[in-house]
Design a protein around this motif. Structure first.
Motif, PDB file in Angstrom:
ATOM      1  N   ARG A   1       2.095  19.467 -10.651  1.00 16.00           N
ATOM      2  CA  ARG A   1       0.905  19.294 -11.478  1.00 16.00           C
ATOM      3  C   ARG A   1      -0.227  18.821 -10.572  1.00 16.00           C
ATOM      4  NH1 ARG A   1       0.723  13.671 -12.714  1.00 16.00           N
ATOM      5  NH2 ARG A   1       2.702  12.708 -12.239  1.00 16.00           N
ATOM      6  N   ASP A   2      -1.427  19.004 -11.013  1.00 17.81           N
ATOM      7  CA  ASP A   2      -2.587  18.551 -10.252  1.00 17.81           C
ATOM      8  C   ASP A   2      -2.602  17.034 -10.293  1.00 17.81           C
ATOM      9  OD1 ASP A   2      -4.907  18.510  -8.827  1.00 17.81           O
ATOM     10  OD2 ASP A   2      -6.189  19.191 -10.452  1.00 17.81           O
ATOM     11  N   SER A   3      -2.286  16.417  -9.160  1.00 16.58           N
ATOM     12  CA  SER A   3      -2.224  14.959  -9.096  1.00 16.58           C
ATOM     13  C   SER A   3      -2.556  14.527  -7.677  1.00 16.58           C
ATOM     14  CB  SER A   3      -0.828  14.466  -9.497  1.00 16.58           C
ATOM     15  OG  SER A   3       0.120  14.824  -8.512  1.00 16.58           O
ATOM     16  N   VAL A   4      -2.320  13.269  -7.400  1.00 16.57           N
ATOM     17  CA  VAL A   4      -2.598  12.749  -6.065  1.00 16.57           C
ATOM     18  C   VAL A   4      -1.432  12.988  -5.117  1.00 16.57           C
ATOM     19  CG1 VAL A   4      -4.268  11.045  -6.821  1.00 16.57           C
ATOM     20  CG2 VAL A   4      -1.846  10.445  -6.773  1.00 16.57           C
ATOM     21  N   GLY A   5      -0.439  13.733  -5.518  1.00 17.14           N
ATOM     22  CA  GLY A   5       0.690  14.057  -4.650  1.00 17.14           C
ATOM     23  C   GLY A   5       1.885  13.171  -4.912  1.00 17.14           C
ATOM     24  N   GLY A   6       3.021  13.658  -4.494  1.00 15.58           N
ATOM     25  CA  GLY A   6       4.232  12.874  -4.619  1.00 15.58           C
ATOM     26  C   GLY A   6       5.061  13.180  -5.843  1.00 15.58           C
ATOM     27  N   GLY A   7       4.755  14.270  -6.553  1.00 16.32           N
ATOM     28  CA  GLY A   7       5.586  14.710  -7.664  1.00 16.32           C
ATOM     29  C   GLY A   7       5.036  14.247  -9.007  1.00 16.32           C
ATOM     30  N   PRO A   8       5.742  14.546 -10.066  1.00 20.58           N
ATOM     31  CA  PRO A   8       7.033  15.223 -10.057  1.00 20.58           C
ATOM     32  C   PRO A   8       6.874  16.718  -9.767  1.00 20.58           C
ATOM     33  CG  PRO A   8       6.339  14.860 -12.315  1.00 20.58           C
ATOM     34  CD  PRO A   8       5.305  14.225 -11.433  1.00 20.58           C
ATOM     35  N   TYR A   9       7.904  17.272  -9.142  1.00 21.92           N
ATOM     36  CA  TYR A   9       7.920  18.690  -8.792  1.00 21.92           C
ATOM     37  C   TYR A   9       8.935  19.402  -9.668  1.00 21.92           C
ATOM     38  CZ  TYR A   9       5.625  16.753  -4.686  1.00 21.92           C
ATOM     39  OH  TYR A   9       4.782  16.070  -3.853  1.00 21.92           O
ATOM     40  N   VAL A  10       8.654  20.661  -9.961  1.00 25.44           N
ATOM     41  CA  VAL A  10       9.536  21.475 -10.786  1.00 25.44           C
ATOM     42  C   VAL A  10      10.016  22.646  -9.941  1.00 25.44           C
ATOM     43  CG1 VAL A  10       9.658  22.944 -12.838  1.00 25.44           C
ATOM     44  CG2 VAL A  10       8.297  20.837 -12.888  1.00 25.44           C
TER      45      VAL A  10
ATOM     46  N   PHE B   1       3.399  23.672  11.635  1.00 23.93           N
ATOM     47  CA  PHE B   1       4.574  23.274  10.870  1.00 23.93           C
ATOM     48  C   PHE B   1       5.231  22.070  11.530  1.00 23.93           C
ATOM     49  CE2 PHE B   1       9.239  24.067   9.955  1.00 23.93           C
ATOM     50  CZ  PHE B   1       9.194  23.601   8.650  1.00 23.93           C
ATOM     51  N   VAL B   2       5.272  20.948  10.800  1.00 25.29           N
ATOM     52  CA  VAL B   2       5.929  19.716  11.263  1.00 25.29           C
ATOM     53  C   VAL B   2       6.930  19.345  10.165  1.00 25.29           C
ATOM     54  CG1 VAL B   2       5.631  17.305  11.943  1.00 25.29           C
ATOM     55  CG2 VAL B   2       3.843  18.987  12.487  1.00 25.29           C
ATOM     56  N   PRO B   3       8.183  19.777  10.308  1.00 26.34           N
ATOM     57  CA  PRO B   3       9.150  19.524   9.230  1.00 26.34           C
ATOM     58  C   PRO B   3       9.442  18.044   9.065  1.00 26.34           C
ATOM     59  CG  PRO B   3      10.250  20.481  11.144  1.00 26.34           C
ATOM     60  CD  PRO B   3       8.773  20.492  11.434  1.00 26.34           C
ATOM     61  N   HIS B   4       9.420  17.596   7.814  1.00 24.81           N
ATOM     62  CA  HIS B   4       9.615  16.183   7.505  1.00 24.81           C
ATOM     63  C   HIS B   4       9.908  16.013   6.019  1.00 24.81           C
ATOM     64  CE1 HIS B   4       5.434  16.933   6.446  1.00 24.81           C
ATOM     65  NE2 HIS B   4       5.558  15.933   5.580  1.00 24.81           N
ATOM     66  N   VAL B   5      10.381  14.846   5.669  1.00 22.77           N
ATOM     67  CA  VAL B   5      10.579  14.459   4.271  1.00 22.77           C
ATOM     68  C   VAL B   5       9.650  13.283   4.015  1.00 22.77           C
ATOM     69  CG1 VAL B   5      12.212  13.627   2.539  1.00 22.77           C
ATOM     70  CG2 VAL B   5      13.017  15.153   4.369  1.00 22.77           C
ATOM     71  N   THR B   6       8.649  13.475   3.173  1.00 26.32           N
ATOM     72  CA  THR B   6       7.735  12.382   2.854  1.00 26.32           C
ATOM     73  C   THR B   6       8.463  11.351   2.002  1.00 26.32           C
ATOM     74  OG1 THR B   6       5.840  13.871   2.928  1.00 26.32           O
ATOM     75  CG2 THR B   6       5.525  11.774   1.782  1.00 26.32           C
ATOM     76  N   LEU B   7       8.402  10.105   2.453  1.00 25.96           N
ATOM     77  CA  LEU B   7       9.042   8.999   1.731  1.00 25.96           C
ATOM     78  C   LEU B   7       8.041   8.177   0.933  1.00 25.96           C
ATOM     79  CD1 LEU B   7      11.433   7.756   4.551  1.00 25.96           C
ATOM     80  CD2 LEU B   7      11.894   9.416   2.730  1.00 25.96           C
ATOM     81  N   ALA B   8       6.813   8.065   1.456  1.00 26.97           N
ATOM     82  CA  ALA B   8       5.782   7.281   0.766  1.00 26.97           C
ATOM     83  C   ALA B   8       4.408   7.775   1.168  1.00 26.97           C
ATOM     84  CB  ALA B   8       5.908   5.799   1.116  1.00 26.97           C
ATOM     85  N   ARG B   9       3.494   7.743   0.228  1.00 28.78           N
ATOM     86  CA  ARG B   9       2.075   7.962   0.503  1.00 28.78           C
ATOM     87  C   ARG B   9       1.476   6.570   0.704  1.00 28.78           C
ATOM     88  NH1 ARG B   9       2.226  13.298   0.848  1.00 28.78           N
ATOM     89  NH2 ARG B   9       2.942  14.353  -0.997  1.00 28.78           N
ATOM     90  N   LEU B  10       0.570   6.463   1.657  1.00 31.38           N
ATOM     91  CA  LEU B  10       0.012   5.152   1.984  1.00 31.38           C
ATOM     92  C   LEU B  10      -1.466   5.095   1.622  1.00 31.38           C
ATOM     93  CD1 LEU B  10       1.651   4.694   5.506  1.00 31.38           C
ATOM     94  CD2 LEU B  10       2.502   3.927   3.280  1.00 31.38           C
ATOM     95  N   ARG B  11      -1.830   4.002   0.991  1.00 35.14           N
ATOM     96  CA  ARG B  11      -3.236   3.735   0.684  1.00 35.14           C
ATOM     97  C   ARG B  11      -3.474   2.252   0.905  1.00 35.14           C
ATOM     98  NH1 ARG B  11      -6.127   6.370  -4.121  1.00 35.14           N
ATOM     99  NH2 ARG B  11      -7.408   7.285  -2.532  1.00 35.14           N
TER     100      ARG B  11
ATOM    101  N   GLY C   1       0.790  -1.226   0.000  1.00 32.24           N
ATOM    102  CA  GLY C   1       0.000   0.000   0.000  1.00 32.24           C
ATOM    103  C   GLY C   1       0.821   1.274   0.000  1.00 32.24           C
ATOM    104  N   ALA C   2       2.144   1.144  -0.072  1.00 30.28           N
ATOM    105  CA  ALA C   2       3.009   2.327  -0.101  1.00 30.28           C
ATOM    106  C   ALA C   2       3.278   2.729  -1.544  1.00 30.28           C
ATOM    107  CB  ALA C   2       4.314   2.039   0.617  1.00 30.28           C
ATOM    108  N   ARG C   3       3.088   4.002  -1.831  1.00 31.66           N
ATOM    109  CA  ARG C   3       3.497   4.574  -3.121  1.00 31.66           C
ATOM    110  C   ARG C   3       4.716   5.439  -2.823  1.00 31.66           C
ATOM    111  NH1 ARG C   3       2.006   9.177  -5.537  1.00 31.66           N
ATOM    112  NH2 ARG C   3       0.233   9.384  -4.156  1.00 31.66           N
ATOM    113  N   TRP C   4       5.890   4.904  -3.139  1.00 24.70           N
ATOM    114  CA  TRP C   4       7.158   5.511  -2.756  1.00 24.70           C
ATOM    115  C   TRP C   4       7.456   6.736  -3.601  1.00 24.70           C
ATOM    116  CZ3 TRP C   4       9.080   3.870   1.690  1.00 24.70           C
ATOM    117  CH2 TRP C   4       8.658   2.625   2.159  1.00 24.70           C
ATOM    118  N   ILE C   5       7.888   7.781  -2.945  1.00 26.32           N
ATOM    119  CA  ILE C   5       8.265   9.033  -3.614  1.00 26.32           C
ATOM    120  C   ILE C   5       9.632   8.849  -4.257  1.00 26.32           C
ATOM    121  CG2 ILE C   5       8.704  11.510  -3.254  1.00 26.32           C
ATOM    122  CD1 ILE C   5       5.783  10.616  -2.620  1.00 26.32           C
ATOM    123  N   GLU C   6       9.809   9.405  -5.437  1.00 25.06           N
ATOM    124  CA  GLU C   6      11.107   9.346  -6.105  1.00 25.06           C
ATOM    125  C   GLU C   6      12.108  10.231  -5.353  1.00 25.06           C
ATOM    126  OE1 GLU C   6      12.118   7.401  -8.606  1.00 25.06           O
ATOM    127  OE2 GLU C   6      10.148   6.468  -8.411  1.00 25.06           O
TER     128      GLU C   6
END
Length: 181
Positions: free
Chosen positions: A161-170, A118-128, A27-32
């Motif tokens: 871009r308008d998406s479910v999150g997790g990039g790609p980011y510019v 503000f909770v500083p963090h680096v997102t590694l994966a979105r979970l579903r 269920g993890a969608r790993w961020i690049e």
């Protein structure tokens, strides 16, 4: 209309080390790794004049003095309904000052105040679909997390871009941090 946010990029070597934590959780969608960052302020969808005001305001912050950051552990957001895995950022006065300054200048551009703490963090994966038991097991079985340190040299204005999150980011604009103390 671009969807904008400000953040700190994660250096390649730190991103590589974080990427080694990927895998093994249903269920993890790993961020690049190229999209790893610490969000300073989500802005949202804005028109071009507002985006230009934000850039002008952010340029005034480019003299902010550099500070050290330390990533300390892997954890999850969401409790009984986990929604993300992240690398936690150790509390930092420099980071908190920079984030507060971002909040001020973005509000000056007419954007409503951020409603979340503000909770500083680096997102590694979105979970579903990952259960809290699955996440707890993943975290407990993970190798010991060796803290990762780095000194950001800039902050950036990202678009997504308008998406479910997790990039790609510019990266739309980069703003250097001052090496002077």
């Amino acid at each position: 209309m671009p969807r904008l946010f400000t953040g700190i990029e994660i250096p390649r070597d730190i991103g590589f080390a974080l990427s080694l934590k990927r895998g093994g959780l249903h269920g993890a969608r790993w961020i690049e790794p190229n999209d790893y960052h610490i969000t300073l302020r989500f802005i949202g969808d804005v028109d071009a004049p507002t985006a230009n005001d934000i850039v002008d305001n952010l340029e005034r912050l480019s003299k902010t003095v550099r500070f050290d950051l330390r990533l300390t552990q892997i954890d999850s957001f969401g409790g009984d309904k986990p929604r993300a895995l992240y690398a936690a950022v150790e509390p930092s006065d420099g980071l908190n000052r920079l984030q507060a300054a971002h909040e001020r200048v973005i509000q000056q551009a007419g954007i409503a105040p951020e409603g979340r703490k503000f909770v500083p963090h680096v997102t590694l994966a979105r979970l579903r679909g990952a259960s809290s038991d699955d996440v707890a097991r993943f975290l407990s079985e993970a190798p010991v997390f060796e803290p990762l340190r780095f000194t950001p040299t800039q902050f950036v204005l990202y678009s997504s871009r308008d998406s479910v999150g997790g990039g790609p980011y510019v990266v739309e604009e980069s703003f250097p941090l001052s090496a002077q103390t």
